[in-house]
Design a protein around this motif. Structure first.
Motif, short mmCIF file in Angstrom:
data_model
loop_
_atom_site.label_atom_id
_atom_site.label_comp_id
_atom_site.label_asym_id
_atom_site.label_seq_id
_atom_site.Cartn_x
_atom_site.Cartn_y
_atom_site.Cartn_z
N LYS A 180 0.84 -1.23 0.05
CA LYS A 180 -0.06 -0.05 0.04
C LYS A 180 0.91 1.34 -0.04
CE LYS A 180 -2.18 -1.00 3.72
NZ LYS A 180 -1.34 -2.33 3.87
N LEU A 233 2.61 1.78 -3.19
CA LEU A 233 1.75 2.15 -4.25
C LEU A 233 1.36 3.68 -4.23
CD1 LEU A 233 -0.38 1.96 -6.68
CD2 LEU A 233 -1.99 1.32 -4.89
N VAL A 265 -5.72 -3.32 -2.31
CA VAL A 265 -4.36 -3.69 -2.67
C VAL A 265 -4.10 -5.29 -1.92
CG1 VAL A 265 -1.77 -3.44 -2.88
CG2 VAL A 265 -3.32 -1.51 -2.88
N ASN A 309 -0.54 -6.38 -6.64
CA ASN A 309 0.73 -5.93 -6.65
C ASN A 309 1.74 -7.36 -6.57
OD1 ASN A 309 2.78 -4.19 -6.46
ND2 ASN A 309 2.86 -4.29 -4.18
N CYS A 331 5.12 -2.56 -8.21
CA CYS A 331 5.59 -1.25 -7.46
C CYS A 331 7.15 -1.46 -7.59
CB CYS A 331 5.05 -1.01 -6.27
SG CYS A 331 3.43 -0.75 -5.85
N PHE A 352 1.53 0.95 -14.29
CA PHE A 352 0.57 2.01 -13.67
C PHE A 352 0.09 2.85 -14.80
CE2 PHE A 352 3.40 1.00 -10.29
CZ PHE A 352 2.70 1.46 -9.02
#
Length: 468
Positions: free
Chosen positions: A252, A255, A325, A351, A371, A377
Motif C-alpha cells: 500500500k 503504491l 491492494v 501488486n 511497484c 501504472f
C-alpha cells in the motif's frame, strides 16, 4: 426583495450594490504577495484616501501620477529617509479592481522591508485589510457578483488544469449569467401571476396556465443542468478521496509512493509499519486525487495499531474511490480486510505481479502492477480515469461547476418552482403560486448576491487570503 445593510455602508437598493459614503469608508492596505522572501512584494491600498495616503508616503508622487501607469518612486519614512525604491501604480475609481481609488506599490521582496513599507502606509492613515476585503469591496461596488468573487478564491486555490478552467469560467460570470437568466424568466411569470391577483374576477385559463408552467419547466431544466455539476465542482475543489487499503505488507505504501513520484511513506517488510493515515494529493488528468494511505487491516497487535485500523475503517466509509491492494503471489483471502460500501467506486489492485500470480486470482478482474519494477501504472491510471468517468466526453466540455452554497440555493429554487407549477394547474391558486415564485427568486438571488445576509458574506470572504 430583502434589503440589507453591510457593516460600513448604507442600505442597499433592492439588495444591489451601493456607493459608500467616503467619510464612513476606511482606506485599507495589505501585502498582496505570499509571505516569505521573494524578488518582489506588492502592497495594495484601496479606499477614498488611497491617493492622499500614498502622497504622504511618496512625497506627493501619487496625485501627480497618470492613472494605470507604473512610475518609479521611493517610499519615505516620517523623517524623509528612503524605506524602499520601486514601482507605484495609481488606479482611479471606478476603474479599479475594487471600484474605489487604489494604489499598488511593487517593491523589494524582503520580509523586513515589506513590513516597514506596509507599516508606513498604516501610519499615514490606512488600516489593515481583513481576509478577502479587497474582493468584498469589488462585490459591494458592483464590479463582481458573488459567484465571480468566489471564483477568485477558486482560481487561487486551483490545483489542476480543470479546476483552473472552471474557476476562470466562474470569474467570467458564467454561473451568475445563467442564474440571472433563470431569475429574469421567473420574474416574467410572476408578473403575469400578480396581474391575475390584481384582478380577482379573472381566472387563469388552462392555456395560459400551461404556457406559464412550460416557462417554469424550462427554468427548472436550466437549474437541473447547473445542479448536475455539483459533484464535479466538489471533486474539482476538494479532490477525490482515494483510500488505499488492504492487508499488511501488500504494498500500500509503495503504491502511494509510486503514484506520488517520491518516497512519502515508509516502506518496510515489518507488518504494521503504517500506524496512521497519510494523505497527499496527486494530479490525474486534471483531477486532484487525495491519496490516503491507511494502516494494514489485520488482528491488531497493540492499542496503537488497533486505533490505526479503526481510522482505516472510517476512511473507507467516507471514500469516493477505494483502491484495494492485495499480494498477487498469495492466496485470495476468504474475506475482504474491511467492508466496502456498496455505492463506493472500488478497484482491486494485485501488486507484486512480477513474482508470479497465485491460482486463486485466475479470472479475477483486477489491475496487475509491480511497484518494485514500476509496471502496470499506465493501465492503473486508465482504469482510475474510467472509474471516475474522467473522459473528455464527460469533463472536457464542462467548464462550469457549482459549489455547495450554489447547490443549496439552486435546490431551494427548484423546489419552489415545482410548488409554483402545481399551484398554476387548474384550478389555479395564484396567491400561493406567487409566494413560491418569490421564494425561488430569493433563492436564485442568493447565488449572485442580489439578496444576502452579512453573516453569509462574512463566511465566504473569511476564506480568502489577506491582500485579495
Amino acid at each position: 426583495m430583502i434589503d440589507w445593510v453591510d457593516p460600513w455602508r448604507g442600505t442597499a437598493d433592492h439588495g444591489g450594490p451601493v456607493t459608500p459614503s467616503e467619510s464612513h469608508t476606511p482606506t485599507i492596505a495589505a501585502v498582496a504577495t505570499a509571505p516569505g522572501v521573494g524578488a518582489v512584494s506588492l502592497i495594495r491600498v484601496s479606499g477614498p484616501q488611497a491617493v492622499a495616503i500614498a502622497d504622504r508616503v511618496t512625497g506627493g508622487r501619487a496625485s501627480r501620477a497618470e492613472p494605470r501607469q507604473a512610475v518609479r518612486c521611493r517610499i519615505l519614512d516620517a523623517a524623509g529617509a528612503t524605506l524602499d525604491d520601486g514601482l507605484m501604480t495609481v488606479f482611479r475609481g471606478p476603474r479599479s479592481f475594487t471600484g474605489e481609488d487604489a494604489v499598488e506599490f511593487a517593491g523589494h521582496g524582503g520580509m523586513l522591508v515589506t513590513r516597514e513599507v506596509l507599516s508606513r502606509f498604516l501610519a499615514c492613515g490606512a488600516i489593515p485589510a481583513g481576509p478577502g476585503e479587497f474582493t468584498q469591496r469589488a462585490f459591494f461596488n458592483g464590479k463582481l457578483d458573488l459567484t465571480q468573487a468566489e471564483g477568485v478564491m477558486d482560481l487561487i486555490s486551483a490545483q489542476t488544469s480543470l479546476a483552473l478552467r472552471a474557476a476562470r469560467e466562474q470569474m467570467e460570470g458564467t454561473i451568475g449569467r445563467r442564474t440571472i437568466e433563470a431569475r429574469d424568466e421567473i420574474l416574467g411569470v410572476l408578473a403575469h401571476v400578480e396581474a391575475y391577483i390584481d384582478f380577482p374576477d379573472e381566472d387563469i385559463d388552462p392555456d395560459t396556465g400551461r404556457a406559464l408552467c412550460d416557462r417554469l419547466d424550462r427554468v427548472s431544466a436550466a437549474i437541473d443542468r447547473l445542479l448536475a455539476t455539483a459533484d464535479q465542482g466538489r471533486i474539482l475543489r476538494e479532490g477525490v478521496r482515494t483510500v488505499i487499503f488492504g492487508e499488511p505488507n501488500v504494498g500500500k505504501s509503495s503504491l502511494l509512493n509510486r503514484l506520488l513520484g517520491y518516497e512519502r511513506a515508509i516502506v518496510s517488510e515489518i507488518a504494521g509499519t503504517t500506524r496512521d493515515t497519510i494523505e497527499e494529493t496527486v494530479n490525474l488528468g486534471g483531477i486532484p486525487l487525495r491519496l490516503i494511505d491507511t494502516a494494514g487491516v489485520r488482528q491488531a497487535g497493540d492499542r496503537i495499531e488497533e486505533e490505526g485500523i479503526r481510522r482505516t475503517v472510517r476512511q473507507i466509509e467516507s471514500a469516493d474511490l477505494l483502491l484495494e491492494v492485495a499480494d498477487a503471489g498469495l492466496p485470495r483471502p476468504l474475506l475482504r480486510p474491511a467492508d466496502v460500501p456498496e455505492d463506493t467506486r472500488h478497484l482491486l489492485i494485485l501488486n507484486k505481479a512480477d513474482l508470479g500470480e497465485h491460482a486463486d486470482w485466475s479470472g479475477i478482474e483486477a489491475v496487475r502492477i509491480s511497484c518494485q519494477l514500476d509496471q502496470g501504472f499506465d493501465r492503473l491510471e486508465a482504469v482510475i480515469r474510467e472509474a471516475l468517468h474522467l473522459g473528455s466526453g464527460e469533463w472536457g466540455d464542462h467548464a462550469v461547476a457549482i459549489n455547495a452554497r450554489h447547490q443549496a440555493c439552486l435546490a431551494r429554487a427548484r423546489q419552489s418552482l415545482a410548488a409554483a407549477s402545481a399551484f398554476l394547474e387548474p384550478p389555479a391558486d395564484t396567491e400561493l403560486a406567487a409566494i413560491d415564485l418569490r421564494e425561488a427568486l430569493d433563492a436564485l438571488g442568493e447565488v449572485v448576491g442580489r439578496v444576502d445576509t452579512e453573516d453569509l458574506l462574512g463566511v465566504i470572504f473569511s476564506s480568502f487570503c489577506i491582500g485579495k
